[in-house]
Design an enzyme around this catalytic site. Sequence first.
Site, PDB file in Angstrom:
ATOM      1  N   HIS A  31      73.639  35.996  29.368  1.00  0.00           N
ATOM      2  CA  HIS A  31      73.175  37.285  28.867  1.00  0.00           C
ATOM      3  C   HIS A  31      74.130  37.761  27.775  1.00  0.00           C
ATOM      4  O   HIS A  31      75.243  37.270  27.652  1.00  0.00           O
ATOM      5  CB  HIS A  31      73.228  38.347  29.977  1.00  0.00           C
ATOM      6  CG  HIS A  31      72.490  38.041  31.215  1.00  0.00           C
ATOM      7  ND1 HIS A  31      71.241  38.557  31.479  1.00  0.00           N
ATOM      8  CD2 HIS A  31      72.821  37.304  32.307  1.00  0.00           C
ATOM      9  CE1 HIS A  31      70.838  38.166  32.678  1.00  0.00           C
ATOM     10  NE2 HIS A  31      71.780  37.393  33.201  1.00  0.00           N
ATOM     11  N   GLU A  61      77.432  37.621  31.698  1.00  0.00           N
ATOM     12  CA  GLU A  61      77.246  38.478  30.528  1.00  0.00           C
ATOM     13  C   GLU A  61      78.352  38.186  29.522  1.00  0.00           C
ATOM     14  O   GLU A  61      79.520  38.071  29.885  1.00  0.00           O
ATOM     15  CB  GLU A  61      77.343  39.958  30.916  1.00  0.00           C
ATOM     16  CG  GLU A  61      76.232  40.451  31.796  1.00  0.00           C
ATOM     17  CD  GLU A  61      74.994  40.892  31.040  1.00  0.00           C
ATOM     18  OE1 GLU A  61      74.965  40.774  29.792  1.00  0.00           O
ATOM     19  OE2 GLU A  61      74.060  41.358  31.704  1.00  0.00           O
TER      20      GLU A  61
END
Length: 171
Positions: free
Chosen positions: A24, A106
């Site tokens: 992400h 992330e």
Amino acid sequence: MRIVDSPNQDERPPGVAITLVVLHSISLPPGEYGGEHIERLFTNRLDPAAHPYFREVHALRVSSHFLVRRDGELVQFVPVERRAWHAGASSWRGRGRCNDFSVGIELEGADDARFEDAQYAVLAALIADLRRRLLLRDIAAHSEIAPGRKTDPGAGFDWHRPLLDLASNPL
């Protein structure tokens, strides 16, 4: 590695192997780096009055297992044995509910921005460690598991780096 506990997690279904890494990107506010805003979002402490965009996202209950900051700092929010709430409505190779069988990572960044060498170095080391501990088979972008809904990590992510040559293919 710094640990920040997120409440946005729960038990994985019994007997489910962790076989997927989902990559992400995130920046809060969008396109701005640094600060506490990502950690505050993942710990349900984001102040909606701190920025106009935060009014849209402050009530989300989301997390990832890891965050790799622009300078390469690694932050863990959820133990890999537990299910982080990072993928949302998703499917990979015909299997729905990707949170059940994936690790979410992330990268601090934006869909249209390049990522830093320090981030790639930490990501490579993290994926190598996860491969030693888990039955990983695939690496996928959030945009691949939630097409039409998500676009991250975006065009700025270099899938040709050696650790990612296996993206969308078996490890």
